[in-house]
Design a protein around this motif. Structure first.
Motif, short mmCIF file in Angstrom:
data_model
loop_
_atom_site.label_atom_id
_atom_site.label_comp_id
_atom_site.label_asym_id
_atom_site.label_seq_id
_atom_site.Cartn_x
_atom_site.Cartn_y
_atom_site.Cartn_z
N GLY A 132 0.43 -1.63 -0.31
CA GLY A 132 0.27 0.17 -0.03
C GLY A 132 0.55 1.48 -0.17
O GLY A 132 0.43 2.16 -0.76
N SER A 133 1.76 1.52 0.89
CA SER A 133 3.17 2.66 0.36
C SER A 133 4.39 1.91 0.33
O SER A 133 5.40 0.81 0.73
CB SER A 133 2.66 3.53 1.89
OG SER A 133 1.27 3.90 1.79
N VAL A 134 5.19 2.98 0.29
CA VAL A 134 6.45 2.72 -0.57
C VAL A 134 6.90 3.83 -0.30
O VAL A 134 7.15 5.06 -0.44
CB VAL A 134 7.34 2.10 -1.25
CG1 VAL A 134 6.29 3.10 -2.70
CG2 VAL A 134 8.20 1.61 -1.84
N CYS A 149 5.09 -1.27 2.76
CA CYS A 149 3.68 -1.84 3.89
C CYS A 149 2.38 -2.32 3.09
O CYS A 149 1.76 -2.20 2.42
CB CYS A 149 2.99 0.08 4.50
SG CYS A 149 4.12 1.06 5.21
N ASN A 150 3.00 -3.47 3.85
CA ASN A 150 1.73 -4.91 3.48
C ASN A 150 0.68 -4.37 4.06
O ASN A 150 0.70 -4.99 5.20
CB ASN A 150 2.55 -6.33 3.30
CG ASN A 150 3.53 -6.23 1.85
OD1 ASN A 150 3.85 -7.22 1.69
ND2 ASN A 150 4.37 -6.05 2.92
N ILE A 186 4.38 5.46 5.18
CA ILE A 186 5.59 5.30 5.78
C ILE A 186 6.47 6.34 5.46
O ILE A 186 6.46 6.68 4.45
CB ILE A 186 6.01 4.21 5.61
CG1 ILE A 186 7.80 2.92 5.99
CG2 ILE A 186 6.23 3.36 4.10
CD1 ILE A 186 7.95 1.77 5.78
N ALA A 187 7.71 6.67 6.75
CA ALA A 187 8.51 7.58 6.06
C ALA A 187 9.90 8.02 7.00
O ALA A 187 10.19 7.44 8.07
CB ALA A 187 7.19 9.08 6.90
N VAL A 197 5.88 4.46 10.72
CA VAL A 197 4.98 3.69 10.28
C VAL A 197 3.47 3.86 10.42
O VAL A 197 3.22 3.97 11.88
CB VAL A 197 5.71 2.27 10.32
CG1 VAL A 197 3.81 1.41 10.13
CG2 VAL A 197 6.95 2.33 9.66
N SER A 198 2.34 4.40 9.19
CA SER A 198 0.91 4.68 10.36
C SER A 198 0.56 3.10 10.23
O SER A 198 0.28 2.57 9.66
CB SER A 198 0.08 5.43 9.51
OG SER A 198 1.04 6.69 8.92
#
Length: 331
Positions: A132-134, A149-150, A186-187, A197-198
């Motif tokens: 979902g996020s990278v 983020c999986n 993610i940041a 990580v949210s």
């Protein structure tokens, strides 16, 4: 609600923004000339040619042009990041991670079908599932770490790709898992010391120190509390502040830390980035309606925010964080 920066754009650019549909993450390129927006519902990526100009009062933002990208490697695109000025990595929640070389030349309002350089599905014991996020981290000797983020596997994986091998994955492993429930953003801090990580299901943001080895049992060093459904997030250049988009409210939360990110933190300030009418229009559930994508431009002047009902808005970073700009810039 803090005042927005009224950006300049042609009617063609504004029409492209209106047509992109449901958005998720967005990201400025390293040279600050491009802004990529994930068009989740329509399975495409919108690339904007942008210019940020400092000004005595508020910075000025101009969107000069756009390009719309589609591909067999772009599905329900939820996250994205630039590896370099011309190389983009996208996370498709319904598929895999894909890496693209952006078409050359000016955007010129083009619609382009492009092929990925590489698609990454993970390794035998580390399969990607609902990425979902990278975020891309530059490693040594031409290698790049993609932290992913999986979403519905409740874990973050790391995939080391090599430019010299056409971005083939050399390593795939499980990086983080403990306590995560739908990691949705993610940041990395600019100095590479922290990863945030949210965690959508636990209504918080978990922060991990990169100075020690990470693994699925690693507990977070710090936790950011009081965000309903955190999504996009970014460290400021000095590493002392984190901005968090709250998908469950019209707010963006700012967290401060002068001595590090260990322990629990509550917002020092929360600001509305959506008016009530716009927020309620997108309020399909308790988890929706608020801002999703969030980024800070590479000059450290402007915050860009996106969601389905407000495709793109810009805000001055200094007024949002309530501190002088020079204290927020990267040192």
């Amino acid at each position: 609600m803090i005042p927005r920066i009224e950006f300049k754009a042609s009617e063609a650019v504004r029409a492209a923004l209106s047509a992109i549909g449901r958005t998720e993450d967005l990201r400025f390129s390293p040279d600050n000339r491009l802004l990529a927006i994930a068009g989740f519902a329509r399975k495409r990526c919108l690339i904007l040619k942008v210019e940020v100009e400092p000004a005595p009062d508020d910075p000025q933002v101009t969107i000069h042009d756009f390009m719309e990208l589609t591909s067999e490697g772009i599905g329900e695109i939820h996250g994205l990041d630039f590896i370099d000025d011309q190389t983009l990595v996208v996370a498709n929640r319904d598929g895999m991670i894909a890496i693209f070389s952006l078409p050359g030349g000016e955007p010129a309002g083009r619609s382009r079908e492009i092929a990925p350089i590489r698609q990454i599905k993970g390794g035998l014991f580390c399969k990607l599932k609902t990425p979902g996020s990278v975020v891309a981290r530059q490693d040594q000797r031409g290698r790049v770490s993609l932290l992913v983020c999986n979403n519905y596997r409740n874990q973050v994986t790391r995939h080391v790709v090599d430019r010299r091998w056409g971005y083939r994955a050399r390593k795939n492993h499980l990086l983080l898992k403990h306590g995560l429930d739908i990691p949705d953003g993610i940041a990395l801090s600019h100095d590479g010391q922290w990863v945030a990580v949210s965690s959508h299901g636990t209504n918080d943001v978990k922060i991990y120190s990169m100075s020690a080895a990470l693994g699925p049992d690693t507990e977070p060093a710090g936790i950011l509390e009081n965000a309903n459904y955190p999504h996009g997030l970014r460290f400021t250049g000095d590493g002392r502040h984190i901005l968090v988009a709250d998908a469950g409210s019209p707010m963006l939360h700012i967290y401060d830390s002068d001595t590090g990110w260990n322990g629990r933190h509550t917002p020092s300030r929360s600001v509305a980035v959506l008016d009530d009418e716009t927020f309620k229009r997108g309020r399909a559930s308790l988890e929706e309606g608020g801002p999703k994508g969030l980024d800070i431009d590479r000059s450290g002047h402007v915050v860009a925010v996106t969601c389905q009902e407000q495709t793109l808005a810009f805000f001055p970073l200094a007024s949002m964080a309530g501190q002088p700009l020079e204290l927020l810039r990267q040192t």
